[in-house]
Motif scaffolding. Sequence first.
Motif, PDB file in Angstrom:
ATOM      1  N   GLU A 277       4.015  -2.120 -15.677  1.00  0.00           N
ATOM      2  CA  GLU A 277       3.318  -3.334 -15.266  1.00  0.00           C
ATOM      3  C   GLU A 277       3.565  -4.453 -16.282  1.00  0.00           C
ATOM      4  O   GLU A 277       3.770  -5.616 -15.907  1.00  0.00           O
ATOM      5  CB  GLU A 277       1.815  -3.045 -15.120  1.00  0.00           C
ATOM      6  CG  GLU A 277       0.931  -4.244 -14.803  1.00  0.00           C
ATOM      7  CD  GLU A 277       1.280  -4.950 -13.498  1.00  0.00           C
ATOM      8  OE1 GLU A 277       1.953  -4.343 -12.645  1.00  0.00           O
ATOM      9  OE2 GLU A 277       0.900  -6.143 -13.366  1.00  0.00           O
TER      10      GLU A 277
ATOM     11  N   SER B 180       1.731 -10.034 -21.794  1.00  0.00           N
ATOM     12  CA  SER B 180       2.608  -9.160 -20.993  1.00  0.00           C
ATOM     13  C   SER B 180       3.468  -8.286 -21.917  1.00  0.00           C
ATOM     14  O   SER B 180       3.681  -7.104 -21.647  1.00  0.00           O
ATOM     15  CB  SER B 180       3.480  -9.986 -20.040  1.00  0.00           C
ATOM     16  OG  SER B 180       4.443 -10.738 -20.742  1.00  0.00           O
TER      17      SER B 180
ATOM     18  N   ALA C 188       7.935 -11.825 -14.608  1.00  0.00           N
ATOM     19  CA  ALA C 188       7.301 -12.874 -13.787  1.00  0.00           C
ATOM     20  C   ALA C 188       7.037 -14.122 -14.628  1.00  0.00           C
ATOM     21  O   ALA C 188       7.250 -15.253 -14.169  1.00  0.00           O
ATOM     22  CB  ALA C 188       6.001 -12.344 -13.179  1.00  0.00           C
TER      23      ALA C 188
ATOM     24  N   LYS D   5      -0.106 -15.966 -21.108  1.00  0.00           N
ATOM     25  CA  LYS D   5       0.583 -14.942 -20.309  1.00  0.00           C
ATOM     26  C   LYS D   5       1.707 -14.196 -21.036  1.00  0.00           C
ATOM     27  O   LYS D   5       1.916 -13.014 -20.778  1.00  0.00           O
ATOM     28  CB  LYS D   5       1.187 -15.595 -19.049  1.00  0.00           C
ATOM     29  CG  LYS D   5       0.176 -16.323 -18.171  1.00  0.00           C
ATOM     30  CD  LYS D   5      -0.715 -15.385 -17.404  1.00  0.00           C
ATOM     31  CE  LYS D   5      -1.633 -16.136 -16.449  1.00  0.00           C
ATOM     32  NZ  LYS D   5      -2.588 -15.258 -15.800  1.00  0.00           N
TER      33      LYS D   5
ATOM     34  N   ARG E 114       7.001  -5.764 -15.611  1.00  0.00           N
ATOM     35  CA  ARG E 114       6.983  -6.589 -14.399  1.00  0.00           C
ATOM     36  C   ARG E 114       6.387  -7.961 -14.707  1.00  0.00           C
ATOM     37  O   ARG E 114       6.951  -8.992 -14.344  1.00  0.00           O
ATOM     38  CB  ARG E 114       6.157  -5.869 -13.319  1.00  0.00           C
ATOM     39  CG  ARG E 114       6.350  -6.405 -11.906  1.00  0.00           C
ATOM     40  CD  ARG E 114       5.243  -5.945 -10.966  1.00  0.00           C
ATOM     41  NE  ARG E 114       3.928  -6.415 -11.352  1.00  0.00           N
ATOM     42  CZ  ARG E 114       3.498  -7.676 -11.249  1.00  0.00           C
ATOM     43  NH1 ARG E 114       4.276  -8.602 -10.738  1.00  0.00           N
ATOM     44  NH2 ARG E 114       2.294  -8.007 -11.652  1.00  0.00           N
ATOM     45  N   GLN E 115       5.257  -7.964 -15.410  1.00  0.00           N
ATOM     46  CA  GLN E 115       4.607  -9.236 -15.728  1.00  0.00           C
ATOM     47  C   GLN E 115       5.465 -10.104 -16.646  1.00  0.00           C
ATOM     48  O   GLN E 115       5.517 -11.322 -16.489  1.00  0.00           O
ATOM     49  CB  GLN E 115       3.241  -8.991 -16.385  1.00  0.00           C
ATOM     50  CG  GLN E 115       2.162  -8.614 -15.391  1.00  0.00           C
ATOM     51  CD  GLN E 115       0.775  -8.566 -16.022  1.00  0.00           C
ATOM     52  OE1 GLN E 115       0.544  -9.133 -17.083  1.00  0.00           O
ATOM     53  NE2 GLN E 115      -0.137  -7.872 -15.375  1.00  0.00           N
ATOM     54  N   SER E 116       6.152  -9.475 -17.614  1.00  0.00           N
ATOM     55  CA  SER E 116       6.942 -10.289 -18.545  1.00  0.00           C
ATOM     56  C   SER E 116       8.119 -10.949 -17.815  1.00  0.00           C
ATOM     57  O   SER E 116       8.485 -12.080 -18.139  1.00  0.00           O
ATOM     58  CB  SER E 116       7.391  -9.480 -19.763  1.00  0.00           C
ATOM     59  OG  SER E 116       8.273  -8.471 -19.388  1.00  0.00           O
TER      60      SER E 116
END
Lengths: 240, 240
Positions: free
Chosen positions: A131, A116, A138, A112, A134-136
Motif C-alpha cells: 500500500e 507514503s 500515486a 503525502k 502504491r501510494q508513493s
Amino acid sequence: MAGRSNNSLKLLGMFASPFALRVKLALSFKGLSYEYLEEKDLHRNKSELLLKSNPVHKKVPVLIHDGKPVCESMIIVQYLDEAFAGVGPSLLPSDPHERAIARFRAAYIDEKLFSSWMMVFRGKTDEEKAEGTRQSFAVAATLEGALRECSQGKPFFGGDSVGYVDVALGGFVAWVHAIEKLYGLKVFDAAQTPLLAAWLERFGALDAAKAVMPDIEKLVELARMTRQAQAAAAAAAQGN
Amino acid sequence: MAGRSNNSLKLLGMFASPFALRVKLALSFKGLSYEYLEEKDLHRNKSELLLKSNPVHKKVPVLIHDGKPVCESMIIVQYLDEAFAGVGPSLLPSDPHERAIARFRAAYIDEKLFSSWMMVFRGKTDEEKAEGTRQSFAVAATLEGALRECSQGKPFFGGDSVGYVDVALGGFVAWVHAIEKLYGLKVFDAAQTPLLAAWLERFGALDAAKAVMPDIEKLVELARMTRQAQAAAAAAAQGN
C-alpha cells in the motif's frame, strides 16, 4: 538586506533529515552564509540549544537568526525569503495566486510524500508495504501533473529557476536515491513520471544543491543500522 | 485593492467545517463580500464545482477568486491577506519573525488540536478516549502559554486585534462549545487555561465572528446523527 548581517544565522540540523536539507538548500540558493550545528544523537541526547529553541516539537531544523529561533522547515524557508528579501533569488513568486499554488503543493508534499515512504520503510505487513508503494507512486503521479502544469515546459516547479516547491521536494532528492539502493524502488520512475525523473537529475546537478546534499551511502548505512536496531528491539520484546 | 472587484469571490464550504469557518472569519474580518455555496452532502454527493476546483483533496473550503481556485484553509487566509492587502486589517503581522511565529502556531493548531479531539470523538477504547482527553488538555496548555507570551496582556494572539492565529483557532470556537454539550468536556477550561477560556468568550463575542458562527445546536445534532449512523454501521457489520 541593507544593514542586516548574515553572520548571525545558525542552523541546527541532522545530516539525514530531509527537512533540515530544505533549509540548507534555501540558504544555499540565496547565497546566505551560516553556522551549521549538527545534532549528533536525536534519539537519546538532544542538545540543550535544540530543546531551548524548539520546546514544542524538539525537532530539527531550527534556524536561529540574531538569537531568535524559527522552527518548521517550510516556515523557515518562507522566513528566509521574507527576512532576506533583497538577498539572492526569491523562492516564492510575487503573484498572490501563484504563491497560494506553491504553498498548496509544498503542503501536499509534506502531507503525502513522506508518509507514503514511511509505509514502505516501516510497514508491519506485506500488505502495508505494498500500500505504501502504491501510494508513493500515486503521489509521484500527482507531482508529475503539477510539474507539467506549473512549469509549462520550464525546468523547475518555480519556472526557469528553482522556487519554494523545488526546495520542498529537493529535501527528499538524496532519499529518493537511497530508497532505490535500499529497496530497489524507483519512486520517481522515468517510465511512469518522466518529467519528475528529469527534475530529479536536473535539481541534483545544480551546484547550489550539490554543495549541501548528503552522501547517499551514508543515508543507506543509517537506514540499515536503524532497521537492524528495530529488528533487535522487536526480537528482545518477543523474548520478554 | 485598487481596481480589484470583490464580487468575484466564491466560497465552497459546509456549515459544520471548522476549516471553512476560518475562511468565513477571514472574509468577515477583512469586510469582503462573497457568494457562499454550501456543500450539502460531502459524504455521498460532492458538487461538480468542488471536484473540479480541488481535484487533489476534494475537500472544502475552496475559495474561487476571478475563476481561480485556492484550497486549504490557512493557505486561503494567507491568500486573502496578500490579494486584498489594502482591504481591511492585515491578519499576518508585517515583521518576518512575528510572521514565522504566527505560521508556527497555526501549524501547531492544525497538527495537534483537531487530532486530539478526534481521539475523544472516535476513540475505539476507553484508553484511546482518555488519551485524547489528555492530549487535548496538553494542547490547550501549550496554546495558553503562547497566548500569554505573544499577546503580553493583550486580548488576542494577534495583539490588540485578531490575526492569523486567532483565525486558525477561531474556526474551532463553535466546536469547543459543541464538545462541551456532547461530552461534558471543557477543552478550554477556565481553571486550567484561564487566558484561553477568556479568549474563547472574547473571540465569540466579536460582531464579525458572530456574523459567521454556526448554530451550536446544529453542530451537536450533526455529531449525534453521525454517531448514530456509525453505531448502526458497526452493528450491521457485526451482523454479517
